[in-house]
Design an enzyme around this catalytic site. Sequence first.
Site, PDB file in Angstrom:
ATOM      1  N   GLY A  51       0.967  -1.175  -0.008  1.00  0.00           N
ATOM      2  CA  GLY A  51      -0.018  -0.027   0.013  1.00  0.00           C
ATOM      3  C   GLY A  51       0.768   1.308  -0.061  1.00  0.00           C
ATOM      4  O   GLY A  51       2.150   1.293   0.141  1.00  0.00           O
ATOM      5  N   CYS A  78       5.343  -5.801   1.478  1.00  0.00           N
ATOM      6  CA  CYS A  78       5.799  -4.393   1.445  1.00  0.00           C
ATOM      7  C   CYS A  78       5.300  -3.800   2.592  1.00  0.00           C
ATOM      8  O   CYS A  78       5.486  -4.220   3.842  1.00  0.00           O
ATOM      9  CB  CYS A  78       5.524  -3.865   0.130  1.00  0.00           C
ATOM     10  SG  CYS A  78       6.125  -2.130  -0.228  1.00  0.00           S
ATOM     11  N   TYR A  79       3.925  -2.970   2.459  1.00  0.00           N
ATOM     12  CA  TYR A  79       3.391  -2.226   3.573  1.00  0.00           C
ATOM     13  C   TYR A  79       2.860  -3.563   4.226  1.00  0.00           C
ATOM     14  O   TYR A  79       3.079  -3.371   5.800  1.00  0.00           O
ATOM     15  CB  TYR A  79       2.236  -1.365   2.950  1.00  0.00           C
ATOM     16  CG  TYR A  79       1.541  -0.903   4.171  1.00  0.00           C
ATOM     17  CD1 TYR A  79       2.063   0.380   4.667  1.00  0.00           C
ATOM     18  CD2 TYR A  79       0.607  -1.465   4.714  1.00  0.00           C
ATOM     19  CE1 TYR A  79       1.046   1.081   5.943  1.00  0.00           C
ATOM     20  CE2 TYR A  79      -0.460  -0.935   6.014  1.00  0.00           C
ATOM     21  CZ  TYR A  79       0.257   0.061   6.498  1.00  0.00           C
ATOM     22  OH  TYR A  79      -0.473   0.788   7.692  1.00  0.00           O
ATOM     23  N   HIS A 165       8.170  -7.244  -4.579  1.00  0.00           N
ATOM     24  CA  HIS A 165       6.764  -7.456  -4.900  1.00  0.00           C
ATOM     25  C   HIS A 165       6.741  -8.679  -5.736  1.00  0.00           C
ATOM     26  O   HIS A 165       7.130  -8.805  -6.824  1.00  0.00           O
ATOM     27  CB  HIS A 165       6.303  -6.477  -5.660  1.00  0.00           C
ATOM     28  CG  HIS A 165       5.975  -5.211  -4.803  1.00  0.00           C
ATOM     29  ND1 HIS A 165       4.409  -4.976  -4.331  1.00  0.00           N
ATOM     30  CD2 HIS A 165       6.505  -4.233  -4.521  1.00  0.00           C
ATOM     31  CE1 HIS A 165       4.477  -3.858  -3.739  1.00  0.00           C
ATOM     32  NE2 HIS A 165       5.733  -3.482  -3.771  1.00  0.00           N
ATOM     33  N   GLU A 167       4.449 -10.572  -6.901  1.00  0.00           N
ATOM     34  CA  GLU A 167       3.192 -10.574  -7.918  1.00  0.00           C
ATOM     35  C   GLU A 167       3.566  -9.850  -8.982  1.00  0.00           C
ATOM     36  O   GLU A 167       2.858 -10.262 -10.098  1.00  0.00           O
ATOM     37  CB  GLU A 167       2.141  -9.962  -7.241  1.00  0.00           C
ATOM     38  CG  GLU A 167       1.813  -8.479  -6.919  1.00  0.00           C
ATOM     39  CD  GLU A 167       2.580  -7.726  -5.626  1.00  0.00           C
ATOM     40  OE1 GLU A 167       3.569  -8.651  -5.285  1.00  0.00           O
ATOM     41  OE2 GLU A 167       2.471  -6.861  -5.289  1.00  0.00           O
ATOM     42  N   GLY A 220     -23.917 -10.051 -27.116  1.00  0.00           N
ATOM     43  CA  GLY A 220     -22.892 -10.626 -28.166  1.00  0.00           C
ATOM     44  C   GLY A 220     -21.484 -10.786 -27.755  1.00  0.00           C
ATOM     45  O   GLY A 220     -20.517 -11.008 -28.343  1.00  0.00           O
ATOM     46  N   VAL A 222     -18.512 -11.387 -24.603  1.00  0.00           N
ATOM     47  CA  VAL A 222     -18.048 -12.565 -23.788  1.00  0.00           C
ATOM     48  C   VAL A 222     -18.743 -12.866 -22.438  1.00  0.00           C
ATOM     49  O   VAL A 222     -19.328 -13.670 -22.365  1.00  0.00           O
ATOM     50  CB  VAL A 222     -16.504 -12.621 -23.820  1.00  0.00           C
ATOM     51  CG1 VAL A 222     -16.020 -13.940 -22.975  1.00  0.00           C
ATOM     52  CG2 VAL A 222     -15.719 -12.312 -24.966  1.00  0.00           C
ATOM     53  N   ASP A 223     -18.626 -11.499 -21.921  1.00  0.00           N
ATOM     54  CA  ASP A 223     -19.193 -11.694 -20.390  1.00  0.00           C
ATOM     55  C   ASP A 223     -20.803 -12.126 -20.352  1.00  0.00           C
ATOM     56  O   ASP A 223     -21.179 -13.035 -19.673  1.00  0.00           O
ATOM     57  CB  ASP A 223     -18.955 -10.500 -19.810  1.00  0.00           C
ATOM     58  CG  ASP A 223     -17.515  -9.802 -19.747  1.00  0.00           C
ATOM     59  OD1 ASP A 223     -16.755 -10.935 -20.019  1.00  0.00           O
ATOM     60  OD2 ASP A 223     -17.248  -8.773 -19.671  1.00  0.00           O
ATOM     61  N   SER A 225     -22.515 -13.516 -22.821  1.00  0.00           N
ATOM     62  CA  SER A 225     -22.680 -14.692 -23.548  1.00  0.00           C
ATOM     63  C   SER A 225     -22.486 -15.649 -22.298  1.00  0.00           C
ATOM     64  O   SER A 225     -23.231 -16.766 -22.160  1.00  0.00           O
ATOM     65  CB  SER A 225     -21.785 -15.005 -24.648  1.00  0.00           C
ATOM     66  OG  SER A 225     -22.044 -14.105 -25.321  1.00  0.00           O
ATOM     67  N   LYS A 365     -11.162 -11.647 -16.402  1.00  0.00           N
ATOM     68  CA  LYS A 365     -11.611 -12.067 -17.865  1.00  0.00           C
ATOM     69  C   LYS A 365     -11.256 -13.076 -18.256  1.00  0.00           C
ATOM     70  O   LYS A 365     -11.884 -13.849 -19.092  1.00  0.00           O
ATOM     71  CB  LYS A 365     -11.036 -10.881 -18.535  1.00  0.00           C
ATOM     72  CG  LYS A 365     -11.413 -10.830 -20.027  1.00  0.00           C
ATOM     73  CD  LYS A 365     -12.751 -10.051 -20.248  1.00  0.00           C
ATOM     74  CE  LYS A 365     -13.351  -9.640 -21.511  1.00  0.00           C
ATOM     75  NZ  LYS A 365     -14.743  -9.294 -21.799  1.00  0.00           N
TER      76      LYS A 365
END
Length: 509
Positions: A51, A78-79, A165, A167, A220, A222-223, A225, A365
Amino acid sequence: MIMVIDFGSQFNQLIARRVRENDVYCQIEPASISMDKLKDLNPKGIILSGGPSSIYEEDSPNIDTAIFDLGIPILGICYGMHYMVHALGGKIKEASKREYGFANLDIKENKAIFKNMDTGFQCWMSHGDSASELPDNFVITASTKNTAIAAIANYEKNFYGLQLHPEVEHTVNGSLMISKFILDICNCKKNWTMKSFCDGAIAQIKDAVKDKKVIMGLSGGVDSSVAATLIHKAIGKNLFCIFVDNGLLRKNEKQILEKSLIANLDLNIKFINEQDTFLKALKDVTDPEKKRKIIGKLFIKVFEAQANKIQGAQFLGQGTLYPDIIESKSAFGGPTSIIKSHHNVGGLPEKMKLKLIEPLQLLFKDEVRKLGAELGINENLIWRQPFPGPGLAIRIMGNITYSRLEILREADSILLEEIKSAGLYRKLWQSFAVLLPVKSVGVMGDKRTFANCIAIRAVTSNDAMTADWAKLPHDLLGKISNRIINEVKNINRVVFDITSKPPGTIEWE
Ligand code: XMP
C-alpha cells in the site's frame, strides 16, 4: 481459500490472480474486516498487501492485530510486511528516499518461500520505508544491496514478509514464492477449477432463483454470453434474454450470436429492432459525451419496456466481472453473495425492483473465457475482442447516419477478416475501423474522387488501462487498405493510427 487483505496496493488484483493461477481460490477483503467475518470465511492463509502509506502516518490502514493469534500462516508484502513487523514489536525506518525498480535478491535462507531457489536473482522493489529491527523469533531470509531486510520469516508461526513484490512479472521466481506460500506453507489444495466453480455457481443460482424468472440483456460480448449460458444451465427456460439492435452494431452481429451461442442453447430470446429509435435520437449529435449519454439512457428505456412485458421476472442477470466489483468498491461479500439486491447497477431504475444475479462477479476476464470453454461455448465467441456499449456511434466521428454506419460496418468487417486470417486477432486487444469526418481527393480508374477516410486502430494491451499501438506488418496494412478502398463504396483513403494510450485513448470518442 486464501484471503488478501487490502492495504491499498495497486497490485491487489494481481496478487489474487497469482494465487488463483495455482487453482486455489482467493478473495480480497478490506483491512476493516471483522475478526468474526474473517474466521467465518476460514482462510488457509492470509496475504497482507502492499500500500502507499507509511506505517507511522496517522491514517495508515490497519487490521485487528488478533489476526496474528489465529494460527493462520501470514505473508506480508511491502506495507503488509511493515505492518506485521510493527504490530509484533519490530521497528520500521522511515526512508529518506524511495527504492524503485529492479534489485538483485540475495537469498540467505534457502527454505520455505525460497525453497530450492538459486540465490541472486532479479526482483522488483517499490518502497520508501523498510524494516530496521525485527520482532522476536524472526530471521532475515533475503537482502538486496540497498535493503538489508528484504525478506523475513518466523518459521515457527509461519509468518513471512517480503519487501519485494512477488506478484509482478519482473520478479524472477515471484509466482513460485506465492505458490510455495499457498501450497507448501498453507497446505491449500488445488481444487478451485472452472469445473468446480461452474458446478457451485449453477447450484447457487438454482437455489436463489427457484422457479422464478430471470431477465437479461445479451450483447454478443463474452461476459453476457458466458453469464447467460451459466444461468441457462441452472434454470433453463426461466431465463429470458433480450437483444437490442440499436443500429450501432457491427456487421452480422445478430447472425454471429445466433450461430455461436443461441444455436447451442434452447434459449428464450427476443430480438428487438430499435435502430430507428436510436438513430433518430442521435441525429445531428456530434459531441462524444452527448452521444454516450443519449445511448445509455435510451438503452435503459428500451430494455425496461421489454423487461416489463415479461410477467413475473424477479431477477436481472448481468455479466459483471471481479475487476468491476473491486473498482466500483461495491459491497462485496464473497461467493455466498452471488445474489444481491439491485441498487441501480447498470442504470436500471429502482422501480423495477429486480434482484441482481451476477454469476461472474468473482472472475477475471481470462477466467471467464476458461469458464466459457468449460460450458462448451463456441471459441470464436469466447475470444471476441471487447466492443464498447455505445458501439459504432463512438467510431463515427461527427454525424451518425444510416449510410455512414453501413460504410463503417463494411470497412470494419474487412479489417477484422484480414486480421483474423493473418492470425493476429487474439494477439490484439482490439482492432477496428474508425470513420473520419473528412473527405479527401483521390484518383480511381482515371477519375477524380472526393470521398471518406477510414482510420485503422489496432492496439495491444493487458487491461485497457494502457495500450500500445500494434506494429501490424506493412503488407497486411497494404492488403487491408486495398480491400477497403476497392470493396467499400465512398472510401478512397485509409490511414493507420500510431498513438498509444496514454496520450490517446483506445476509442476515438
Ligand atoms: P478507452 O477508449 O477509454 O477504452 O481507452 C478503454 C476500453 O473500454 C472500452 N470502452 C467502453 N466499453 N462502454 C463499454 O462497455 C463504453 O462506453 C466504453 N467506452 C470505451 C474500449 O473499447 C476499450 O476496450
